[in-house]
Design a protein around this motif. Structure first.
Motif, PDB file in Angstrom:
ATOM      1  N   ALA A 130     -20.340   9.797  19.182  1.00  0.00           N
ATOM      2  CA  ALA A 130     -20.791  11.182  18.996  1.00  0.00           C
ATOM      3  C   ALA A 130     -22.077  11.434  19.786  1.00  0.00           C
ATOM      4  CB  ALA A 130     -21.021  11.450  17.515  1.00  0.00           C
ATOM      5  N   MET A 131     -22.936  10.438  19.774  1.00  0.00           N
ATOM      6  CA  MET A 131     -24.207  10.589  20.478  1.00  0.00           C
ATOM      7  C   MET A 131     -23.974  10.748  21.975  1.00  0.00           C
ATOM      8  SD  MET A 131     -26.890  10.920  18.955  1.00  0.00           S
ATOM      9  CE  MET A 131     -28.583  11.243  19.309  1.00  0.00           C
ATOM     10  N   PHE A 132     -22.953  10.090  22.478  1.00  0.00           N
ATOM     11  CA  PHE A 132     -22.701  10.186  23.909  1.00  0.00           C
ATOM     12  C   PHE A 132     -22.209  11.585  24.313  1.00  0.00           C
ATOM     13  CE2 PHE A 132     -23.210   5.624  24.828  1.00  0.00           C
ATOM     14  CZ  PHE A 132     -23.872   5.756  26.038  1.00  0.00           C
ATOM     15  N   THR A 133     -21.532  12.259  23.420  1.00  0.00           N
ATOM     16  CA  THR A 133     -21.156  13.655  23.689  1.00  0.00           C
ATOM     17  C   THR A 133     -22.405  14.457  24.009  1.00  0.00           C
ATOM     18  OG1 THR A 133     -19.440  13.464  22.013  1.00  0.00           O
ATOM     19  CG2 THR A 133     -20.036  15.696  22.729  1.00  0.00           C
ATOM     20  N   MET A 134     -23.391  14.240  23.137  1.00  0.00           N
ATOM     21  CA  MET A 134     -24.650  14.949  23.254  1.00  0.00           C
ATOM     22  C   MET A 134     -25.407  14.480  24.489  1.00  0.00           C
ATOM     23  SD  MET A 134     -26.651  15.414  19.826  1.00  0.00           S
ATOM     24  CE  MET A 134     -28.372  15.079  19.625  1.00  0.00           C
ATOM     25  N   MET A 135     -25.371  13.166  24.703  1.00  0.00           N
ATOM     26  CA  MET A 135     -26.196  12.582  25.744  1.00  0.00           C
ATOM     27  C   MET A 135     -25.644  12.911  27.126  1.00  0.00           C
ATOM     28  SD  MET A 135     -28.149   9.263  24.845  1.00  0.00           S
ATOM     29  CE  MET A 135     -26.953   7.964  25.000  1.00  0.00           C
ATOM     30  N   ASN A 136     -24.320  12.916  27.252  1.00  0.00           N
ATOM     31  CA  ASN A 136     -23.762  13.233  28.567  1.00  0.00           C
ATOM     32  C   ASN A 136     -24.108  14.655  28.970  1.00  0.00           C
ATOM     33  OD1 ASN A 136     -22.722  10.794  29.373  1.00  0.00           O
ATOM     34  ND2 ASN A 136     -20.807  11.100  28.260  1.00  0.00           N
ATOM     35  N   ALA A 137     -23.976  15.578  28.017  1.00  0.00           N
ATOM     36  CA  ALA A 137     -24.372  16.958  28.313  1.00  0.00           C
ATOM     37  C   ALA A 137     -25.860  17.000  28.626  1.00  0.00           C
ATOM     38  CB  ALA A 137     -24.039  17.857  27.132  1.00  0.00           C
ATOM     39  N   ALA A 138     -26.647  16.247  27.847  1.00  0.00           N
ATOM     40  CA  ALA A 138     -28.101  16.251  28.053  1.00  0.00           C
ATOM     41  C   ALA A 138     -28.448  15.674  29.427  1.00  0.00           C
ATOM     42  CB  ALA A 138     -28.779  15.460  26.941  1.00  0.00           C
ATOM     43  N   ARG A 139     -27.718  14.667  29.846  1.00  0.00           N
ATOM     44  CA  ARG A 139     -28.001  14.056  31.149  1.00  0.00           C
ATOM     45  C   ARG A 139     -27.763  15.048  32.275  1.00  0.00           C
ATOM     46  NH1 ARG A 139     -25.922   7.765  30.180  1.00  0.00           N
ATOM     47  NH2 ARG A 139     -27.805   7.243  29.007  1.00  0.00           N
ATOM     48  N   LEU A 140     -26.692  15.832  32.153  1.00  0.00           N
ATOM     49  CA  LEU A 140     -26.459  16.862  33.167  1.00  0.00           C
ATOM     50  C   LEU A 140     -27.565  17.907  33.108  1.00  0.00           C
ATOM     51  CD1 LEU A 140     -22.603  17.187  32.744  1.00  0.00           C
ATOM     52  CD2 LEU A 140     -23.811  16.276  34.747  1.00  0.00           C
ATOM     53  N   GLY A 141     -27.979  18.245  31.892  1.00  0.00           N
ATOM     54  CA  GLY A 141     -29.077  19.204  31.732  1.00  0.00           C
ATOM     55  C   GLY A 141     -30.355  18.698  32.389  1.00  0.00           C
ATOM     56  N   VAL A 142     -30.627  17.419  32.229  1.00  0.00           N
ATOM     57  CA  VAL A 142     -31.830  16.841  32.833  1.00  0.00           C
ATOM     58  C   VAL A 142     -31.717  16.861  34.363  1.00  0.00           C
ATOM     59  CG1 VAL A 142     -33.168  14.724  33.088  1.00  0.00           C
ATOM     60  CG2 VAL A 142     -32.414  15.451  30.826  1.00  0.00           C
ATOM     61  N   GLY A 143     -30.518  16.598  34.865  1.00  0.00           N
ATOM     62  CA  GLY A 143     -30.320  16.721  36.309  1.00  0.00           C
ATOM     63  C   GLY A 143     -30.669  18.121  36.785  1.00  0.00           C
ATOM     64  N   MET A 144     -30.266  19.121  36.004  1.00  0.00           N
ATOM     65  CA  MET A 144     -30.576  20.502  36.375  1.00  0.00           C
ATOM     66  C   MET A 144     -32.079  20.779  36.296  1.00  0.00           C
ATOM     67  SD  MET A 144     -27.682  21.565  37.377  1.00  0.00           S
ATOM     68  CE  MET A 144     -27.763  23.340  37.582  1.00  0.00           C
ATOM     69  N   GLN A 145     -32.796  20.043  35.461  1.00  0.00           N
ATOM     70  CA  GLN A 145     -34.262  20.171  35.450  1.00  0.00           C
ATOM     71  C   GLN A 145     -34.835  19.739  36.802  1.00  0.00           C
ATOM     72  OE1 GLN A 145     -35.473  17.744  32.083  1.00  0.00           O
ATOM     73  NE2 GLN A 145     -35.240  19.446  30.649  1.00  0.00           N
ATOM     74  N   GLY A 146     -34.290  18.644  37.337  1.00  0.00           N
ATOM     75  CA  GLY A 146     -34.744  18.181  38.655  1.00  0.00           C
ATOM     76  C   GLY A 146     -34.526  19.260  39.703  1.00  0.00           C
ATOM     77  N   LEU A 147     -33.336  19.883  39.643  1.00  0.00           N
ATOM     78  CA  LEU A 147     -33.049  20.980  40.569  1.00  0.00           C
ATOM     79  C   LEU A 147     -34.002  22.151  40.335  1.00  0.00           C
ATOM     80  CD1 LEU A 147     -31.397  22.690  42.570  1.00  0.00           C
ATOM     81  CD2 LEU A 147     -29.728  23.091  40.741  1.00  0.00           C
ATOM     82  N   GLY A 148     -34.166  22.539  39.070  1.00  0.00           N
ATOM     83  CA  GLY A 148     -34.996  23.709  38.749  1.00  0.00           C
ATOM     84  C   GLY A 148     -36.428  23.556  39.240  1.00  0.00           C
ATOM     85  N   ILE A 149     -37.017  22.390  38.992  1.00  0.00           N
ATOM     86  CA  ILE A 149     -38.392  22.156  39.442  1.00  0.00           C
ATOM     87  C   ILE A 149     -38.434  22.143  40.977  1.00  0.00           C
ATOM     88  CG2 ILE A 149     -40.232  20.432  39.562  1.00  0.00           C
ATOM     89  CD1 ILE A 149     -40.340  21.507  36.877  1.00  0.00           C
ATOM     90  N   GLY A 150     -37.421  21.543  41.583  1.00  0.00           N
ATOM     91  CA  GLY A 150     -37.372  21.526  43.048  1.00  0.00           C
ATOM     92  C   GLY A 150     -37.383  22.936  43.618  1.00  0.00           C
ATOM     93  N   VAL A 151     -36.623  23.831  42.995  1.00  0.00           N
ATOM     94  CA  VAL A 151     -36.520  25.211  43.484  1.00  0.00           C
ATOM     95  C   VAL A 151     -37.867  25.924  43.408  1.00  0.00           C
ATOM     96  CG1 VAL A 151     -35.511  27.483  42.999  1.00  0.00           C
ATOM     97  CG2 VAL A 151     -34.061  25.435  42.968  1.00  0.00           C
ATOM     98  N   VAL A 152     -38.537  25.834  42.273  1.00  0.00           N
ATOM     99  CA  VAL A 152     -39.794  26.579  42.124  1.00  0.00           C
ATOM    100  C   VAL A 152     -40.901  25.941  42.979  1.00  0.00           C
ATOM    101  CG1 VAL A 152     -40.612  25.390  40.025  1.00  0.00           C
ATOM    102  CG2 VAL A 152     -41.288  27.768  40.469  1.00  0.00           C
ATOM    103  N   ALA A 153     -40.881  24.621  43.095  1.00  0.00           N
ATOM    104  CA  ALA A 153     -41.882  23.961  43.953  1.00  0.00           C
ATOM    105  C   ALA A 153     -41.677  24.405  45.404  1.00  0.00           C
ATOM    106  CB  ALA A 153     -41.764  22.440  43.831  1.00  0.00           C
ATOM    107  N   TYR A 154     -40.418  24.465  45.826  1.00  0.00           N
ATOM    108  CA  TYR A 154     -40.108  24.929  47.186  1.00  0.00           C
ATOM    109  C   TYR A 154     -40.579  26.362  47.396  1.00  0.00           C
ATOM    110  CZ  TYR A 154     -37.357  26.824  51.041  1.00  0.00           C
ATOM    111  OH  TYR A 154     -36.970  27.455  52.196  1.00  0.00           O
TER     112      TYR A 154
END
Lengths: 597, 597
Positions: B286-310
């Motif tokens: 069950a935790m992995f359901t949450m964690m896999n979605a969270a991992r993709l969300g964290v990847g999008m954080q990397g993208l989001g910060i990259g965009v605003v820094a750029y």
């Protein structure tokens, strides 16, 4: 809490076995700098750094500096630690005895720089700035100014600063507005605002001696009209004590990402009395004396932070029990294995080890070359040493600081979530390391200095100081069976560096943007190849020691051979990437219109 | 002060032209998700992010969260902004309408994640954690628990957390000590301490629903004895309102490197009442359901910060006047040229542009694949989509966040000294971006997941979901003259990825340490090749649009072609480096004894 232990065994290996620093005793004035003397100096330095400076590192980071009405207070304990630094006579360690210094080799100054930056980089900057100001005065000021300021600075009683940057100009100092109006008594009245002045105001010393760039009215435009002045916070009296307050005030201090314990000041000069250092309008030349030394010092900051970050990552990797080795439990009687069993943890540790130990050899070598060009009786040797230092300075500044940040980041990473928590201290290393890539000429400026100034200088003469001895050492190594494993890949990488040099020189002549486009890739290749050279030197020594039985330290020498192998296999191949990027030229950068970004 | 503008033109290009997101309307339940509807949703999202969230980003960083006696106060303005977020119905945007969601595609949720993380990453984490908890409950909880919690969470009235880590265990959750003792009424009493709980306590919502991993006594040892529980801060009353306080308290909040405005809590559970989610001892599933979605969300954080820094680096590069172009003054009537004239400044900008725009395509594509596997009527399509998402999740998490940090660092660098000063805001992007490489499984763990789990799964079936379509697209592109320039180098890099895959699979079978040693290099190659693929897709669209006349946006499409060229020439060659490093194997890491470090 982070730990730090001055790596004296490593340092002695580099000084005595790799670089043969005992040869320094043959230089006039350095007769007493025997390995024994140096060893005892370094033991005292280690005590100061481990017991006085390091314990203040985290508290200084958390507390920061305090500003009130022009007065700056450093964090708790800094004044007491600075007093011990002064008592120990550390400020004049490698300074001219004629002005109160102890006259030890600069090489030892470089070691001290590493130790202090590992222990407490924000603290180390206070004496570091003084050091830079002393060098500039020593090289360019009149005898009268030298007598007035240098002994007090060499003792550490007074400190110094470098005042260059203004709000609208950092890299491009020709845009500067600060004015210096000549007075009848030969002094000048200085008016203007300088920013980002490290150690500009603080409570550590009785006087602060500012070296200030300013323009004398009606001088040449731009950078050619800039002059250097010495502007003390308190005007020295006849008997050399701080007298009347001068027209210079700290307007505020900056809130920064890191080095919180070092005051970064806005300095307002309002008809402040100053004296010209060197010739009018030749300020940049004098400033470069200071800046080149400062750039090397900043490179050593990258090394210093890398060393302490590595030490803490290693301690944690041995201590932290989590998960099992992929190859089966290593600690079957405990709940988990220490994380150092994992290949990728070892990869990060080895990368840190390979960088810091390689950079240490190169850094100290540069120190020795400075000693050579200051002291060697043979003008040819002096010239060669000076060329080498001039060439390698931007590489040491940029590559060491880029890697210091990378090592700090990777070391923090090993702590998992704890690495992100301030109490653990790893995040401070990252934040402190970050500034070193920026100040004293941002790293991209160093790359431009390398391809635009150092490469073409005297028809490539500077480059030959590096290429010729490296070529010779590689050729000799390729004929020794035990060295081919290391010299082989390095020889190929060296070939790529030479090829890149030819391409950049040729293309850059016709189209300067091509040299600019290649510059950061080129500097990175230079850094990697330089470090490879240092590892080749270390392997040679280690193999020779092992062949003689290892002298009770077989494990130590064997680790050097293994780390060299790691460097050649895992780090040096980056040359391939940077070379391809460089060879693709600048078109893909320059083709975009500004609107298309 | 930093700026942010939601890049809707870029987003529409990706959704409509590159990924053909209008095809989502063919999935059952998504009939209404037309481009027009999506456009109007995104316009509202942009307003929220630009006008409400972004203005609180720096003030939240400076103020941080406040803790007193178990109570946490978020920074000024956060509660008001959160209320607007709730009013707008954003929490349920892509959630099941049966439990109060709006049922829009997950793809749109991914866009929203990017926008919010660009605007205010620390804020975005509060709803982000709720989102993860909602997913876990939706997938694994009983209908009764779902009815009790999900509607309140989907409205944003209540928030959620994930409580996994304990002081002595992060990655290795089998070491966990938190206990769950069964009660006669079917509930459990939970006791233990959890650390690093993001959004664990705060003042934004009336109730906080903790999803907690704990061990039921006498269950299997290690990770196989871990169960998942839902533990509300206030026990819901019969009519669904927050009732009695439960035995869970925030013991303290952490002082961190960044994301200061998000409360990272130590949570103490003391006989807290909880209910089992899913089966006993199957908590990790069950935790992995949450964690896999969270991992993709964290990847999008990397993208989001990259965009605003750029965006901010670009604004500064156009605005900052300093020095002259190497090729001669571009602004001869002004004192200096803007720094965007310099090749290396452009290199940093293009690297940021090439990463963020490529990552955006991949990120949204993953969102579409999640929609496919949830909604597509054909089981085969569902399976293929699920495989693809499982495979690419560690790449998105680790590569996006490593690059987000790199882009933030390089963007800060362009500001020179100003980049180091907090007021300018660039240092916050670096500090916030840093956590994304650590949490939800440190990036090295992602690499192990990729080589150890995803690669061998079902005899390489997951890999084929990536390799086969990429192979087909490359072959087709190689036959088109205008594409060979891009597809050619990418084809070679793809070959290296396949070769690396074979080597890792083969060596790793016999010696798992070899797979571990290769893992981070392998993941990086995977990331680079994936991004290259996305750029090939973009070039194809851009060239087609240009061939049709460019539709009034010829400059936009031309920039895509130029950026793709930059990616292939300057970034993709890193594959060569990582490939060589990988092929040299793990011996140089594993040969060192622990004492030799």
């Amino acid at each position: 809490m982070p730990v730090y232990k001055a790596p004296l065994d490593e340092i002695n290996f580099v000084l005595n076995d790799v670089l043969n620093a005992q040869s320094l005793t043959q230089l006039p004035g350095y007769q007493d700098a025997t390995p024994d003397l140096i060893q005892s100096v370094l033991e005292e330095a280690a005590k100061l750094c481990e017991n006085e400076l390091q314990p203040l590192n985290r508290s200084g980071h958390e507390e920061g500096c305090h500003y009130e009405n022009g007065v700056v207070r450093t964090p708790k304990g800094f004044k007491q630690a600075y007093d011990k630094y002064v008592e120990g006579g550390w400020q004049g360690l490698s300074f001219d005895p004629e002005y109160g210094g102890q006259g030890l080799p600069h090489t030892i100054g470089f070691v001290m720089e590493e130790l202090m930056c590992s222990a407490n980089m924000a603290f180390a900057m206070y004496p570091g700035l003084t050091h830079g100001a002393m060098n500039a005065l020593h090289a360019h000021a009149s005898e009268e100014l030298k007598q007035r300021y240098l002994p007090k600075m060499a003792s550490g009683e007074w400190s110094g600063t470098m005042c260059l940057t203004e709000p609208h100009c950092g890299t491009d100092l020709g845009l500067m507005k600060t004015k210096a109006v000549p007075q009848e008594d030969g002094s000048f009245k200085i008016t203007g605002t300088k920013i980002f002045i490290s150690a500009g105001e603080h409570d550590l010393t009785k006087n602060i001696i500012h070296l200030v760039l300013a323009k004398i009215p009606d001088g040449p435009a731009g950078i050619k009209g800039v002059s250097l002045f010495v502007v003390p916070k308190f005007l020295p009296t006849e008997d050399g004590e701080p007298g009347m307050r001068n027209g210079v005030m700290c307007g505020s201090i900056e809130h920064k990402m890191g080095i919180n314990a070092n005051a970064t000041c806005v300095m307002n000069f309002d008809d402040a009395t100053g004296w010209l250092v060197g010739e009018p309008h030749k300020g940049m030349r004098a400033m470069f004396t200071m800046m080149n030394a400062a750039r090397l010092g900043v490179g050593m900051q990258g090394l210093g932070i890398g060393v302490v970050a590595y030490q803490n990552a290693l301690a944690y990797a041995k201590d932290r029990i989590q998960g099992r080795a992929l190859s089966g439990a290593k600690n079957p009687d405990k709940a988990a294995d220490p994380i150092i069993v994992h290949p990728d943890v070892r990869k990060n540790l080895l990368q840190a080890k390979a960088f810091t130990e390689g950079a240490r050899v190169l850094g100290y070598w540069v120190g020795m070359m400075i000693d050579m060009y200051e002291k060697h009786p043979d003008a040819k040797v002096r010239q060669e040493a000076e060329d080498f230092v001039a060439l390698i300075t931007p590489v040491v500044k940029a590559y060491f600081t880029d890697m210091g940040y990378e090592v700090a980041t990777n070391s923090q990473q090993m702590y998992g979530g704890h690495g992100y928590i301030r109490e653990w201290g790893m995040e401070q290393f990252v934040r402190d390391a970050r500034i070193a890539m920026i100040y004293e000429g941002a790293n991209a400026i160093q790359a431009l200095d390398l391809v635009g100034r150092k490469m073409p200088q005297n028809m490539g003469r500077l480059l030959r100081r590096f290429f010729h001895p490296m070529q010779a050492e590689l050729e000799q190594s390729m004929s020794e069976a035990g060295l081919v494993e290391f010299a082989g890949p390095l020889y190929k990488a060296f070939g790529k560096l030479q090829q890149a040099t030819a391409v950049v020189a040729q293309k850059g002549m016709a189209r300067p943007d091509e040299a600019g486009a290649a510059s950061t890739d080129y500097l990175r290749i230079f850094g990697l190849v330089s470090l490879g050279w240092m590892w080749l030197k270390m392997v040679k020594v280690a193999q020779a020691k092992l062949a003689e039985g290892g002298d009770g330290k077989a494990d130590f020498y064997d680790a050097k051979v293994k780390t060299a192998r790691f460097f050649m296999e895992k780090m040096l191949p980056e040359v391939e990437f940077r070379f391809r990027s460089l060879m693709s030229g600048g078109k893909s950068m320059m083709d975009m219109s500004v609107e298309q970004f």
